[in-house]
Design an enzyme around this catalytic site. Structure first.
Site, mmCIF file in Angstrom:
data_model
loop_
_atom_site.group_PDB
_atom_site.id
_atom_site.type_symbol
_atom_site.label_atom_id
_atom_site.label_comp_id
_atom_site.label_asym_id
_atom_site.label_seq_id
_atom_site.Cartn_x
_atom_site.Cartn_y
_atom_site.Cartn_z
ATOM 1 N N HIS A 57 -89.119 -39.753 67.212
ATOM 2 C CA HIS A 57 -89.111 -40.946 68.069
ATOM 3 C C HIS A 57 -90.482 -41.155 68.712
ATOM 4 O O HIS A 57 -91.040 -42.262 68.680
ATOM 5 C CB HIS A 57 -88.032 -40.756 69.136
ATOM 6 C CG HIS A 57 -87.933 -41.842 70.158
ATOM 7 N ND1 HIS A 57 -86.894 -42.752 70.181
ATOM 8 C CD2 HIS A 57 -88.723 -42.155 71.224
ATOM 9 C CE1 HIS A 57 -87.056 -43.579 71.207
ATOM 10 N NE2 HIS A 57 -88.159 -43.232 71.863
ATOM 11 N N GLU A 58 -91.044 -40.089 69.292
ATOM 12 C CA GLU A 58 -92.310 -40.226 70.012
ATOM 13 C C GLU A 58 -93.483 -40.521 69.081
ATOM 14 O O GLU A 58 -94.403 -41.265 69.442
ATOM 15 C CB GLU A 58 -92.589 -38.964 70.831
ATOM 16 C CG GLU A 58 -91.605 -38.740 71.962
ATOM 17 C CD GLU A 58 -91.505 -39.941 72.894
ATOM 18 O OE1 GLU A 58 -92.556 -40.418 73.363
ATOM 19 O OE2 GLU A 58 -90.387 -40.396 73.150
ATOM 20 N N HIS A 60 -93.709 -44.114 68.573
ATOM 21 C CA HIS A 60 -94.515 -44.769 69.616
ATOM 22 C C HIS A 60 -96.010 -44.569 69.358
ATOM 23 O O HIS A 60 -96.807 -45.496 69.534
ATOM 24 C CB HIS A 60 -94.171 -44.195 70.990
ATOM 25 C CG HIS A 60 -92.839 -44.627 71.523
ATOM 26 N ND1 HIS A 60 -92.398 -45.927 71.499
ATOM 27 C CD2 HIS A 60 -91.851 -43.912 72.124
ATOM 28 C CE1 HIS A 60 -91.203 -46.001 72.051
ATOM 29 N NE2 HIS A 60 -90.839 -44.788 72.437
ATOM 30 N N HIS A 114 -89.334 -49.390 71.444
ATOM 31 C CA HIS A 114 -87.890 -49.194 71.357
ATOM 32 C C HIS A 114 -87.282 -50.447 70.729
ATOM 33 O O HIS A 114 -87.817 -51.553 70.882
ATOM 34 C CB HIS A 114 -87.291 -48.976 72.750
ATOM 35 C CG HIS A 114 -87.774 -47.726 73.409
ATOM 36 N ND1 HIS A 114 -88.336 -47.703 74.670
ATOM 37 C CD2 HIS A 114 -87.793 -46.434 72.981
ATOM 38 C CE1 HIS A 114 -88.663 -46.466 74.988
ATOM 39 N NE2 HIS A 114 -88.347 -45.680 73.978
ATOM 40 N N TRP A 157 -84.809 -52.198 71.494
ATOM 41 C CA TRP A 157 -84.423 -53.240 72.443
ATOM 42 C C TRP A 157 -85.625 -53.949 73.054
ATOM 43 O O TRP A 157 -85.480 -54.871 73.842
ATOM 44 C CB TRP A 157 -83.525 -52.666 73.545
ATOM 45 C CG TRP A 157 -84.160 -51.550 74.324
ATOM 46 C CD1 TRP A 157 -84.972 -51.655 75.413
ATOM 47 C CD2 TRP A 157 -84.044 -50.150 74.066
ATOM 48 N NE1 TRP A 157 -85.368 -50.415 75.849
ATOM 49 C CE2 TRP A 157 -84.819 -49.463 75.045
ATOM 50 C CE3 TRP A 157 -83.361 -49.389 73.114
ATOM 51 C CZ2 TRP A 157 -84.916 -48.077 75.084
ATOM 52 C CZ3 TRP A 157 -83.484 -48.012 73.159
ATOM 53 C CH2 TRP A 157 -84.247 -47.374 74.131
ATOM 54 N N ASP A 210 -89.144 -56.238 69.743
ATOM 55 C CA ASP A 210 -89.886 -55.030 69.392
ATOM 56 C C ASP A 210 -90.939 -55.310 68.339
ATOM 57 O O ASP A 210 -91.523 -54.397 67.774
ATOM 58 C CB ASP A 210 -88.927 -53.926 68.928
ATOM 59 C CG ASP A 210 -88.245 -54.250 67.599
ATOM 60 O OD1 ASP A 210 -88.315 -55.419 67.157
ATOM 61 O OD2 ASP A 210 -87.642 -53.334 67.003
ATOM 62 N N VAL A 263 -90.675 -56.301 65.363
ATOM 63 C CA VAL A 263 -90.271 -55.936 64.007
ATOM 64 C C VAL A 263 -89.140 -56.868 63.592
ATOM 65 O O VAL A 263 -88.126 -56.975 64.289
ATOM 66 C CB VAL A 263 -89.814 -54.464 63.935
ATOM 67 C CG1 VAL A 263 -89.353 -54.123 62.519
ATOM 68 C CG2 VAL A 263 -90.952 -53.533 64.347
ATOM 69 N N ASP A 311 -79.468 -36.795 68.527
ATOM 70 C CA ASP A 311 -80.216 -36.453 67.318
ATOM 71 C C ASP A 311 -79.367 -36.506 66.059
ATOM 72 O O ASP A 311 -79.817 -36.952 64.999
ATOM 73 C CB ASP A 311 -80.811 -35.043 67.458
ATOM 74 C CG ASP A 311 -82.132 -35.056 68.208
ATOM 75 O OD1 ASP A 311 -82.451 -36.081 68.847
ATOM 76 O OD2 ASP A 311 -82.845 -34.028 68.169
#
Length: 409
Positions: free
Chosen positions: A224-225, A228, A234, A236, A248, A250, A287
């Site tokens: 996840h990181e 970024h 994220h 949302w 986002d 995308v 996860d």
């Protein structure tokens, strides 16, 4: 999702907050809580948009890129000084997640399956330190901070009890330490903070899939990181206050107004107008319920790599390390790379002698060890090895030669 330009790029603090329809503890501190101006965001998004527009047709034909990683373990108590095996497990998770080789892929809902992306990023622990010397890609630093140095500026600086970054233009720096607040992470969006602090931070209890604590125990916090780090928001959007009307950047991630923190939903669930892609790595889902990036996210990450982090493309931190002296100049030559039936190579040296040869995977795990003489064709049998990327390492006490080799069956 549609494309709009918010006034600020928000990051979420690791404290309980009340915003919009949700009251959740936000654990992701993406962007180090630094704000970008409206003009900065527009400029960055135009760069991303232009790169994707000019390269989208050739994106699927691009070669897989290897991202050099250095893991800085900053510890106070023994349990924080995580073992090498835990670090290897995280690299393995990253390589599966970013290559769509994870076990969750078959369970992705049918409505999203055609959007699943092989990002074609692979990660390796660096074999070459900034000064050119051999390394295992791991540093270990004792800190007097017993409360939790993670999530603080101090973690980035040796003089403040942390560990200085290796050149962030050539390495993805990951700091692993205790966070005072329990579940803790932080990541730098490209260009949002001091270069010395660029990289990713992860709490030691949520790094890799060994000795970790559920529900963030399978290494997906780091996946996840790093999303970024390569400029993914994220799903949302940058701000949970506007949810279904936010973005986002995308196009193929449906609008959502739920983080799914601490949840493992059953498809379908809807928080806006379409089923939520809660199994996307850029949600806060447990996860075990994560499993995909989209094609749009892949394009955005490749654009960020080329526009904002091009040094990673030319870095040789996972390449050959040659520490020869003036009396011996040697070269490692690999034949037929990629290879399929047997690995053939030759160590060409001005001073004939014996060499220790190791074949390891990108996580440092050893599969074969032999001694060979220089200046002669050598072969390694590989019929029992799975397809994948390996490191062929040759050492004689003065020199170390390393090449990446690809086994394809």
């Amino acid at each position: 999702m549609k494309y709009i330009y918010p006034i600020f790029l928000f990051a979420f603090a690791m404290i309980p907050i009340e915003k919009g329809p949700m009251a959740q503890q936000q654990y992701c501190k993406a962007g180090e809580n630094r704000l970008l101006s409206h003009d900065d965001i527009i400029e960055r998004e135009l760069m991303i948009h232009d790169w994707i527009k000019n390269n989208i047709d050739g994106l699927q034909q691009r070669a897989v890129v290897t991202i050099p990683v250095v893991v800085h373990v900053v510890w106070n108590k023994n349990e924080e000084n995580i073992p090498d095996a835990q670090i290897y497990s995280q690299i393995e998770v990253l390589n599966k997640d970013f290559r769509a080789a994870n076990t969750e892929i078959p369970g992705i809902p049918t409505v999203f399956k055609n959007l699943v992306a092989d990002v074609e990023f692979e990660f390796c622990l660096a074999t070459k330190a900034p000064n050119g010397s051999p390394t295992n890609g791991i540093t270990r630093t004792f800190t007097n901070n017993s409360v939790g140095i993670g999530g603080t500026v101090n973690i980035h600086y040796t003089s403040m009890g942390g560990r200085n970054a290796w050149d962030p233009l050539k390495y993805l720096n990951i700091w692993v330490a205790k966070f005072a607040g329990g579940v803790g992470v932080a990541a730098s969006f490209p260009g949002t903070g001091p270069i010395a602090e660029d990289g990713v931070q992860i709490d030691y209890r949520h790094f890799g899939n060994i000795n970790t604590e559920p529900p963030y125990h399978l290494g997906r916090t780091c996946t996840h990181e790093i999303g970024h780090y390569f400029n993914l928001e994220h799903v949302w959007g940058p701000s949970i206050t506007s949810c279904c009307n936010d973005d986002d950047f995308v196009a193929d991630t449906p609008n959502a107004c739920e983080t799914y923190l601490g949840q493992c939903p059953t498809h379908p669930v809807v928080s806006c107008t379409q089923p939520d892609m809660f199994m996307n790595y850029m949600f806060y889902t447990d996860d075990a319920c994560m499993g995909m990036f989209t094609l749009g996210q892949k394009a955005r990450m490749w654009a960020a790599l080329n526009a904002f982090r091009p040094g990673l493309l030319t870095s040789d931190a996972c390449g050959t390390v040659n520490t020869h002296d003036s009396a011996a100049i040697s070269r490692l030559v690999v034949f037929r790379n990629p290879f399929s039936e047997k690995l053939q190579f030759e160590i060409q040296s001005s001073t004939p002698e014996n060499w220790l040869v190791l074949l390891t995977d990108m996580f440092g795990r050893k599969f074969m060890e032999i001694y060979v003489a220089s200046n002669g064709l050598q072969e390694m049998p590989v019929e029992d090895l799975p397809s994948g990327l390996y490191l062929l390492s040759c050492e004689n006490g003065r020199e170390r030669l390393i090449e990446k080799v690809l086994l394809v069956k």
